[in-house]
Design a protein around this motif. Sequence first.
Motif, PDB file in Angstrom:
ATOM      1  N   LEU A 346       0.844  -1.192   0.000  1.00 17.59           N
ATOM      2  CA  LEU A 346       0.000   0.000   0.000  1.00 17.59           C
ATOM      3  C   LEU A 346       0.879   1.241   0.000  1.00 17.59           C
ATOM      4  CD1 LEU A 346      -2.836   1.185   0.099  1.00 17.59           C
ATOM      5  CD2 LEU A 346      -2.754   1.046   2.589  1.00 17.59           C
ATOM      6  N   LYS A 347       0.695   2.099  -1.004  1.00 12.50           N
ATOM      7  CA  LYS A 347       1.579   3.252  -1.178  1.00 12.50           C
ATOM      8  C   LYS A 347       0.912   4.593  -0.889  1.00 12.50           C
ATOM      9  CE  LYS A 347       4.751   0.430  -2.571  1.00 12.50           C
ATOM     10  NZ  LYS A 347       5.848   0.073  -1.645  1.00 12.50           N
ATOM     11  N   GLY A 348      -0.412   4.677  -0.955  1.00 12.77           N
ATOM     12  CA  GLY A 348      -1.053   5.972  -0.734  1.00 12.77           C
ATOM     13  C   GLY A 348      -2.486   5.985  -1.209  1.00 12.77           C
ATOM     14  N   PHE A 349      -2.961   7.172  -1.643  1.00 12.54           N
ATOM     15  CA  PHE A 349      -4.344   7.380  -2.048  1.00 12.54           C
ATOM     16  C   PHE A 349      -4.433   7.558  -3.567  1.00 12.54           C
ATOM     17  CE2 PHE A 349      -3.922   8.907   2.260  1.00 12.54           C
ATOM     18  CZ  PHE A 349      -5.067   8.454   2.897  1.00 12.54           C
ATOM     19  N   SER A 350      -5.473   7.012  -4.150  1.00 14.72           N
ATOM     20  CA  SER A 350      -5.739   7.281  -5.558  1.00 14.72           C
ATOM     21  C   SER A 350      -6.346   8.674  -5.691  1.00 14.72           C
ATOM     22  CB  SER A 350      -6.712   6.249  -6.127  1.00 14.72           C
ATOM     23  OG  SER A 350      -7.993   6.379  -5.525  1.00 14.72           O
ATOM     24  N   ARG A 351      -6.325   9.217  -6.884  1.00 15.51           N
ATOM     25  CA  ARG A 351      -6.921  10.534  -7.116  1.00 15.51           C
ATOM     26  C   ARG A 351      -8.410  10.517  -6.837  1.00 15.51           C
ATOM     27  NH1 ARG A 351      -5.200  12.994 -12.779  1.00 15.51           N
ATOM     28  NH2 ARG A 351      -6.388  14.705 -11.858  1.00 15.51           N
ATOM     29  N   ILE A 373      -9.628   6.402   7.416  1.00 17.29           N
ATOM     30  CA  ILE A 373      -8.312   6.148   6.824  1.00 17.29           C
ATOM     31  C   ILE A 373      -7.724   4.862   7.379  1.00 17.29           C
ATOM     32  CG2 ILE A 373      -5.928   6.984   6.770  1.00 17.29           C
ATOM     33  CD1 ILE A 373      -7.058   9.794   6.455  1.00 17.29           C
ATOM     34  N   ARG A 374      -7.837   4.651   8.687  1.00 15.75           N
ATOM     35  CA  ARG A 374      -7.305   3.412   9.276  1.00 15.75           C
ATOM     36  C   ARG A 374      -8.045   2.195   8.720  1.00 15.75           C
ATOM     37  NH1 ARG A 374      -6.331   3.917  15.657  1.00 15.75           N
ATOM     38  NH2 ARG A 374      -5.098   2.042  15.197  1.00 15.75           N
ATOM     39  N   MET A 379      -8.242  -2.572   4.879  1.00 11.70           N
ATOM     40  CA  MET A 379      -9.088  -3.270   3.908  1.00 11.70           C
ATOM     41  C   MET A 379      -8.559  -3.218   2.478  1.00 11.70           C
ATOM     42  SD  MET A 379     -11.331  -4.420   5.946  1.00 11.70           S
ATOM     43  CE  MET A 379     -12.446  -5.143   4.744  1.00 11.70           C
ATOM     44  N   CYS A 380      -7.739  -2.212   2.159  1.00 12.88           N
ATOM     45  CA  CYS A 380      -7.300  -2.025   0.776  1.00 12.88           C
ATOM     46  C   CYS A 380      -6.429  -3.191   0.317  1.00 12.88           C
ATOM     47  CB  CYS A 380      -6.538  -0.711   0.655  1.00 12.88           C
ATOM     48  SG  CYS A 380      -6.010  -0.340  -1.033  1.00 12.88           S
ATOM     49  N   ASP A 389     -12.697   1.616  -0.394  1.00 13.44           N
ATOM     50  CA  ASP A 389     -11.955   1.249   0.805  1.00 13.44           C
ATOM     51  C   ASP A 389     -12.273   2.179   1.968  1.00 13.44           C
ATOM     52  OD1 ASP A 389     -10.575  -0.823  -0.583  1.00 13.44           O
ATOM     53  OD2 ASP A 389      -9.204   0.668  -1.402  1.00 13.44           O
ATOM     54  N   LEU A 390     -12.658   3.413   1.658  1.00 13.97           N
ATOM     55  CA  LEU A 390     -12.956   4.399   2.693  1.00 13.97           C
ATOM     56  C   LEU A 390     -14.334   4.192   3.311  1.00 13.97           C
ATOM     57  CD1 LEU A 390     -11.550   7.477   0.764  1.00 13.97           C
ATOM     58  CD2 LEU A 390     -10.569   6.528   2.858  1.00 13.97           C
ATOM     59  N   GLY A 391     -15.173   3.398   2.656  1.00 12.69           N
ATOM     60  CA  GLY A 391     -16.507   3.146   3.186  1.00 12.69           C
ATOM     61  C   GLY A 391     -17.436   4.327   3.059  1.00 12.69           C
ATOM     62  N   ILE A 392     -17.154   5.246   2.141  1.00 11.78           N
ATOM     63  CA  ILE A 392     -18.012   6.408   1.916  1.00 11.78           C
ATOM     64  C   ILE A 392     -18.856   6.157   0.676  1.00 11.78           C
ATOM     65  CG2 ILE A 392     -18.087   8.875   1.423  1.00 11.78           C
ATOM     66  CD1 ILE A 392     -15.429   9.160   2.842  1.00 11.78           C
ATOM     67  N   GLU A 393     -20.167   6.154   0.852  1.00 17.59           N
ATOM     68  CA  GLU A 393     -21.067   5.961  -0.279  1.00 17.59           C
ATOM     69  C   GLU A 393     -21.158   7.269  -1.056  1.00 17.59           C
ATOM     70  OE1 GLU A 393     -24.797   4.098   0.565  1.00 17.59           O
ATOM     71  OE2 GLU A 393     -24.027   3.242   2.433  1.00 17.59           O
ATOM     72  N   ARG A 394     -20.888   7.186  -2.332  1.00 13.52           N
ATOM     73  CA  ARG A 394     -20.859   8.411  -3.147  1.00 13.52           C
ATOM     74  C   ARG A 394     -22.215   9.090  -3.225  1.00 13.52           C
ATOM     75  NH1 ARG A 394     -16.433   7.995  -7.950  1.00 13.52           N
ATOM     76  NH2 ARG A 394     -14.990   6.576  -6.943  1.00 13.52           N
TER      77      ARG A 394
END
Length: 461
Positions: A346-351, A373-374, A379-380, A389-394
């Motif tokens: 795991l390297k970071g966040f996608s755009r 974030i944790r 999970m990622c 992965d963030l569990g935020i529904e768009r």
Amino acid sequence: MEVDARCWLVEDGAKGARHLEALLGSLGWKVHRLSPPFSECGELDAIGCGVGVVLLDGLSSLHLGQLESLLIRSQCLWLAVASDSTIDNADNSRLVATLCHGVVAPDVASADLGCLMKHAAFLSCLQSQDAERRHSAAAMSSDAAEYEMVGTTPAMWTLFQTIRKVAAVDAPVFISGESGTGKELTAQAIHERSPRASAAFHAINCGALPDHLIQSELFGHEKGSFTGAVQRKIGRIEATDGGTLFLDEIGDLPLELQVNLLRFLETRCIQRVGGLEDIAVDVRIIAATHVNLEKAVEQGRFREDLFHRLNVLQIKVPPLREHQEDIEILARYFFERFSSEKSTRLKGFSREAMLVLRQYHWPGNIRELINRIRRAMVMCENPLIQPDDLGIERRKIPRHSMSLDQARDIAEREALVAALGRNKHKVLPAAQELGVSRVTIYRLMEKHGLSRPQACLAAKS
């Protein structure tokens, strides 16, 4: 961008090592060889190389685990050189897939190897610069690195300046703000910058204790003062003598105890439960709540005289939605802080994930940001965190229609705030980063209502 042409060559005595070293040398690379046991390769930290080459052919299973630790510990990108039969091994395949930037065959052409090495070194240099910028933005003040107060926006600069001002005096402080905004961290920052910094800082949540225990918890009790009081107990106020006591959720304090607290603030003396002796205590009180105490006073749920005693100096901690430009800095800061919980790949966040983070309303504020974030880091299953992965529904993200000019203004302001934050609000470096003149920076700051802070205060754990 200049690239330092130094590289590591990691090998285990394979026949092709000498040929590979000569090939790299012919391409202009200064080669530093590493051989087993890899656990003893202390020079890895002493010599800064942006790229490394791992010759997997001939590597024994005994040294494979040491090699994995070495690659994780290093700060450079790695290319693997391996034959098809070596890659077929499950352990070798996993190491290449998770820790290497690319893989080539032992008979790779000189031009192909040179191209890959150059690109890897260039990318490593970019990653190093990005890490330095993130570190600078997340730690704007080196003298306050204990706490997780991070921000570069005007709203946070105002908070930081207010903290410095109220820390210099000894009057009670009242902190307001929504749940999860960091009220206790604000209280800690005040204490650490006050003359009481060398003494104790204690925090108590007035809403987390049963009513019958709060008085004993705050003021202490004498032996035999009630059933179960088998010995004398020193209360939180007395135990904080000379220091700072943080009373969180003060709005949940029962009315009968509000009287006792008011008496302490007026007389600077307490009485333990079951005791008759007045005990002088020197404590600074910082109180906080997420409810509107003025309405509580009007409704008779909170004493007006106590409210005015506590509300001498006021600080309002802004909700995360009011300084959304800090979300990316905060997200990367917490990603680094909890890096021990993530997988090595795991390297970071996608755009897309960062876009979702900026668009989300954050009802739980920074506490919710940390939790999401944790969760994503655990999970990622990809190199970069995705929105799912963030569990935020768009569908929960509000959609606002805007004109092209509005979108440009928002992007322009975000870029300006981020550049100023990364450069500690120094105009010339920010102008150079954005490729504009100093006059343009001043004009944009005036356009977007941004001002240069006179002092900075930021902290992390």
